[in-house]
Design a protein around this motif. Structure first.
Motif, short mmCIF file in Angstrom:
data_model
loop_
_atom_site.label_atom_id
_atom_site.label_comp_id
_atom_site.label_asym_id
_atom_site.label_seq_id
_atom_site.Cartn_x
_atom_site.Cartn_y
_atom_site.Cartn_z
N VAL A 24 0.86 -1.18 0.00
CA VAL A 24 0.00 0.00 0.00
C VAL A 24 0.89 1.22 0.00
N ALA A 25 0.42 2.32 -0.61
CA ALA A 25 1.13 3.59 -0.61
C ALA A 25 0.16 4.70 -0.26
N VAL A 26 0.66 5.72 0.45
CA VAL A 26 -0.17 6.86 0.82
C VAL A 26 0.57 8.14 0.46
N LEU A 27 -0.04 8.97 -0.37
CA LEU A 27 0.52 10.25 -0.77
C LEU A 27 -0.06 11.35 0.13
N LEU A 28 0.83 12.15 0.73
CA LEU A 28 0.42 13.34 1.48
C LEU A 28 0.92 14.55 0.69
N ASP A 29 0.00 15.24 0.04
CA ASP A 29 0.30 16.35 -0.85
C ASP A 29 0.23 17.65 -0.05
N CYS A 30 1.38 18.29 0.16
CA CYS A 30 1.51 19.36 1.15
C CYS A 30 1.45 20.75 0.52
N HIS A 31 0.57 21.60 1.06
CA HIS A 31 0.34 22.95 0.56
C HIS A 31 0.14 23.91 1.73
N SER A 32 0.09 25.21 1.39
CA SER A 32 -0.32 26.20 2.37
C SER A 32 -1.45 27.03 1.78
N MET A 33 -2.19 27.67 2.67
CA MET A 33 -3.35 28.46 2.22
C MET A 33 -3.31 29.84 2.87
N LEU A 56 -0.34 7.78 9.26
CA LEU A 56 -0.70 7.13 8.00
C LEU A 56 0.14 5.89 7.75
N ALA A 57 1.44 5.97 8.07
CA ALA A 57 2.32 4.82 7.87
C ALA A 57 1.91 3.66 8.78
N ARG A 58 1.61 3.96 10.03
CA ARG A 58 1.22 2.89 10.96
C ARG A 58 -0.08 2.23 10.52
N LYS A 59 -1.02 3.03 10.06
CA LYS A 59 -2.29 2.46 9.57
C LYS A 59 -2.04 1.59 8.35
N ALA A 60 -1.17 2.04 7.46
CA ALA A 60 -0.89 1.27 6.25
C ALA A 60 -0.21 -0.06 6.56
#
Length: 288
Positions: A164-173, A274-278
């Motif tokens: 499994v892979a999880v992408l965390l796409d990081c931005h600011s607002m 997220l990593a631990r859940k994956a």
């Protein structure tokens, strides 16, 4: 204008071989403004910098130190926006204009924030003249497509190693702290389309445990990156993270503020959760 970049358009940071199923993406923090790009702009570099997700590339260091891999853009958003479909082009800013059938009309292009931004709110038009079709194609071929190909490879590498892979796409607002009940961060999952609910739940819990007020999908539900790369049916999940700039930047909104380290710890906590859940063992389904 044809502008070959002096800097690589993006860089991979973190372990050479995936040590975590979590991959970070930082598409809008690039600061490598080439002389040719600045010469083509009617606005000073300080105005172009307002398009950046300022210093988000530096916020991820704890998550990377703890095992996540990251893909970090160096090309500035003013040159090309990696969180846009390559067809989201304002035809009026290109000479000759692309064929209408090759473009994707959107509210973003109409607002001047398409694949190549054409306007900045409060400052007006960015460019002195229309760009050539050759230059537009160069930016797509040398920056946009390679970034997404590299991100897809990182996700496939993580999925191949961990299942499994999880992408965390990081931005600011932009800051909304003057508004009642405004969130510090907004998680965007394309209204449930880009990530499984159990992953979203642990990300929200980690952020709130770190002392951040959260919101989901309002006003940012996830952009092109989460839509393109999030494939929960293939065990590739994607989540957009938007951080209020006043939370981690100083009053000038340019330099690190008092909340910078706290925010870096929060990103690491979200990536870790997220990593631990994956990596949890798959639940056996008892035969009925």
């Amino acid at each position: 204008m044809v502008d070959s970049p002096a800097e690589p358009p993006f860089m991979r940071v973190g372990p050479g071989i995936a040590a975590s199923p979590v991959v970070l993406s930082v598409p809008h923090a690039g600061r490598a403004y080439s002389p040719a790009l600045l010469k083509a702009s009617r606005l000073p570099v300080a105005k172009l910098e307002s398009l950046e997700d300022r210093l988000v590339d530096r916020l991820i260091w704890r998550a990377v130190a703890e095992g996540s891999t990251a893909l970090v853009a160096q090309t500035p958003r003013a040159e090309i926006d990696l969180n846009r479909d390559e067809r989201e082009v304002d035809a009026a800013m290109v000479s000759p204009p692309p064929a209408a059938g090759t473009l994707l009309a959107s509210a973003r292009t109409r607002g001047g924030l398409g694949l190549v931004p054409s306007r900045i709110s409060g400052s007006g038009a960015i460019w002195l003249q229309r760009m050539t079709g050759v230059e537009l194609r160069r930016r797509i071929d040398e920056v946009h497509r390679p970034y997404h190909a590299a991100l897809a490879r990182l996700l496939e590498e993580a999925r191949g190693r961990f299942g499994v892979a999880v992408l965390l796409d990081c931005h600011s607002m932009p800051s909304r702290h003057g508004e009642a009940d405004s969130p510090d961060i907004v998680f965007g999952d394309r209204h449930g389309a880009s990530i499984a609910p159990n992953f979203l739940a642990v990300a929200v819990e980690a952020a709130e445990s770190a002392g951040f007020r959260t919101e989901r999908n309002t006003p940012y539900a996830g952009g092109y990156i989460t839509a393109r790369h999030g494939r929960p049916d293939r065990n590739i999940h994607a989540l957009q993270l938007e951080i209020d700039r006043s939370v981690y930047l100083g009053p000038d909104l340019r330099s690190p503020g008092s909340g910078f380290e706290k925010t870096a710890r929060m990103i690491a906590a979200v990536a870790g959760a997220l990593a631990r859940k994956a990596l949890e063992p798959a639940q056996d389904i008892a035969a009925e």
